[in-house]
Scaffold this motif. Structure first.
Motif, mmCIF file in Angstrom:
data_model
loop_
_atom_site.group_PDB
_atom_site.id
_atom_site.type_symbol
_atom_site.label_atom_id
_atom_site.label_comp_id
_atom_site.label_asym_id
_atom_site.label_seq_id
_atom_site.Cartn_x
_atom_site.Cartn_y
_atom_site.Cartn_z
ATOM 1 N N GLY A 57 33.857 35.802 25.663
ATOM 2 C CA GLY A 57 35.002 35.015 26.270
ATOM 3 C C GLY A 57 35.137 35.404 27.628
ATOM 4 O O GLY A 57 35.421 34.525 28.313
ATOM 5 N N ALA A 58 35.202 36.500 27.845
ATOM 6 C CA ALA A 58 35.216 36.992 29.314
ATOM 7 C C ALA A 58 34.203 36.297 30.363
ATOM 8 O O ALA A 58 34.327 36.107 31.507
ATOM 9 C CB ALA A 58 35.452 38.373 29.404
ATOM 10 N N VAL A 117 23.884 40.956 30.520
ATOM 11 C CA VAL A 117 23.917 42.651 30.618
ATOM 12 C C VAL A 117 24.971 43.220 31.561
ATOM 13 O O VAL A 117 25.227 42.545 32.530
ATOM 14 C CB VAL A 117 22.543 43.074 31.310
ATOM 15 C CG1 VAL A 117 22.448 44.343 31.618
ATOM 16 C CG2 VAL A 117 21.369 42.695 30.430
ATOM 17 N N LEU A 118 25.693 44.135 31.044
ATOM 18 C CA LEU A 118 26.852 44.509 31.566
ATOM 19 C C LEU A 118 26.972 45.833 32.148
ATOM 20 O O LEU A 118 26.775 46.969 31.237
ATOM 21 C CB LEU A 118 27.939 44.442 30.608
ATOM 22 C CG LEU A 118 29.596 44.838 31.218
ATOM 23 C CD1 LEU A 118 29.948 43.987 32.384
ATOM 24 C CD2 LEU A 118 30.535 44.753 30.003
ATOM 25 N N LEU A 119 26.746 46.474 33.349
ATOM 26 C CA LEU A 119 26.831 47.565 33.984
ATOM 27 C C LEU A 119 28.126 48.150 34.055
ATOM 28 O O LEU A 119 28.557 48.095 35.391
ATOM 29 C CB LEU A 119 25.857 47.534 35.223
ATOM 30 C CG LEU A 119 24.598 46.639 35.340
ATOM 31 C CD1 LEU A 119 23.981 46.658 36.480
ATOM 32 C CD2 LEU A 119 23.480 47.414 34.409
ATOM 33 N N ALA A 120 28.691 48.543 32.990
ATOM 34 C CA ALA A 120 29.877 49.232 33.064
ATOM 35 C C ALA A 120 30.193 50.114 31.859
ATOM 36 O O ALA A 120 29.276 50.194 30.803
ATOM 37 C CB ALA A 120 31.000 47.948 32.780
ATOM 38 N N ALA A 145 39.729 45.680 34.191
ATOM 39 C CA ALA A 145 41.128 46.211 33.780
ATOM 40 C C ALA A 145 41.128 45.771 32.406
ATOM 41 O O ALA A 145 41.990 46.752 31.643
ATOM 42 C CB ALA A 145 42.064 45.695 34.943
ATOM 43 N N GLY A 146 41.356 44.461 32.080
ATOM 44 C CA GLY A 146 41.632 44.093 30.789
ATOM 45 C C GLY A 146 40.914 44.632 29.635
ATOM 46 O O GLY A 146 41.344 44.808 28.513
ATOM 47 N N ALA A 147 39.531 45.046 29.724
ATOM 48 C CA ALA A 147 38.829 45.434 28.798
ATOM 49 C C ALA A 147 38.734 47.011 28.836
ATOM 50 O O ALA A 147 38.056 47.675 27.917
ATOM 51 C CB ALA A 147 37.309 44.993 28.976
ATOM 52 N N SER A 180 38.560 37.026 37.368
ATOM 53 C CA SER A 180 37.846 37.866 38.407
ATOM 54 C C SER A 180 37.334 39.268 37.602
ATOM 55 O O SER A 180 37.841 39.582 36.706
ATOM 56 C CB SER A 180 38.745 38.524 39.631
ATOM 57 O OG SER A 180 39.669 39.383 38.984
ATOM 58 N N LEU A 181 36.151 39.659 38.525
ATOM 59 C CA LEU A 181 35.603 41.035 37.823
ATOM 60 C C LEU A 181 36.550 42.129 37.703
ATOM 61 O O LEU A 181 36.834 42.673 36.601
ATOM 62 C CB LEU A 181 34.733 41.243 38.751
ATOM 63 C CG LEU A 181 33.713 42.577 38.179
ATOM 64 C CD1 LEU A 181 33.007 42.370 36.865
ATOM 65 C CD2 LEU A 181 32.927 43.320 39.299
ATOM 66 N N ALA A 182 37.703 41.978 38.690
ATOM 67 C CA ALA A 182 38.555 43.173 38.788
ATOM 68 C C ALA A 182 39.657 42.964 37.389
ATOM 69 O O ALA A 182 39.840 43.680 36.561
ATOM 70 C CB ALA A 182 39.281 43.335 39.950
#
Length: 256
Positions: free
Chosen positions: A120-121, A102-105, A137-139, A131-133
């Protein structure tokens, strides 16, 4: 096991950690996502728990794209510094994604729905290759601190060799997502009504630590996730005290 009512002279220093109480509404009522930890775990082996884990030093990275209450606001709710509060919120989001998928983003268009593009991430976060940061940022994603609510603050008893200073968050399962529990740390995962989870523990079908039992008892009083998140709460630091009574060890919950 060896046990003393007296605190050790040099108790272990608690490690900062975050736990997330994931909620959803069903026709049968409010449900919470729980996982039974594998027996080989160094801490809480075999216990039924909420997703969560220790803070990674990179969780304090101030470059994380952030929406919602500021780290200073979280520091006010939980106590401590702004840097620690930032790390706790980031750890809550990271650990929830690692352990439950579950991704809270979200993006400017709204919340993340399908999380499969980030499989993959997720694996790279688990292995600490990412890292989360860097992931966000990449996504092109923003952490959504507004999806979280402060719930509780528990510290492991001083008699324990492995201790955690854990802040509990509550969050509702985002639309379009589901919790899959694909983690090597859990032997089983699933959704349960709080009262059913308590009944399993009372019948000996599962084992709960005091914070989990207490939290489930609180959640059993709510009919919906909205009611739970809207409830007024004052977060107090609770450090359970262990005392021996005959051949049993009793847990006494005390707020600082």
């Amino acid at each position: 096991m060896e046990f003393s009512d007296q605190p050790p002279q040099n108790p272990a220093v608690p490690r900062d950690a975050a736990t997330v109480i994931l909620l959803r509404d069903t026709e049968q009522g409010l449900e919470v996502f729980l996982q039974r930890r594998v027996a080989a775990m160094a801490f809480a082996a075999g216990m039924t728990v909420f997703p969560g884990g220790g803070v990674d030093h990179r969780d304090a990275d101030a470059s994380v794209s952030w929406a919602g209450p500021s780290p200073s606001a979280w520091a006010g709710w939980f106590g401590g510094t702004e840097s620690v509060a930032r790390a706790l919120v980031c750890a809550a989001v990271r650990e929830t994604f690692e352990e439950s998928g579950v991704l809270l983003a979200g993006t400017e268009e709204g919340l993340v729905g399908d999380t499969s593009p980030f499989t993959g991430a997720r694996e790279a976060l688990v292995t600490r290759e990412l890292s989360l940061a860097a992931f966000l940022a990449g996504a092109g994603l923003t952490l959504r601190a507004d999806l979280l609510r402060p719930w509780a603050h528990w510290v492991t008893p001083v008699q324990e060799k492995r201790r955690y200073d854990t802040r509990f968050f509550a969050a509702v399962l985002p639309p379009g997502q589901d919790a899959d529990g694909k983690t090597t740390e859990a032997e089983s995962s699933g959704w349960q009504r709080p009262k059913d989870a308590l009944a399993d523990a009372e019948a000996g079908r599962s084992t709960l630590m005091p914070p989990t039992w207490h939290t489930l008892s609180e959640l059993a009083e709510f009919g919906t996730a909205e009611e739970a998140l809207a409830a007024e709460r004052t977060v107090e630091t609770i450090i359970p005290r262990l005392i021996r009574e005959g051949d049993k060890i009793r847990v006494i919950m005390e707020a600082e």
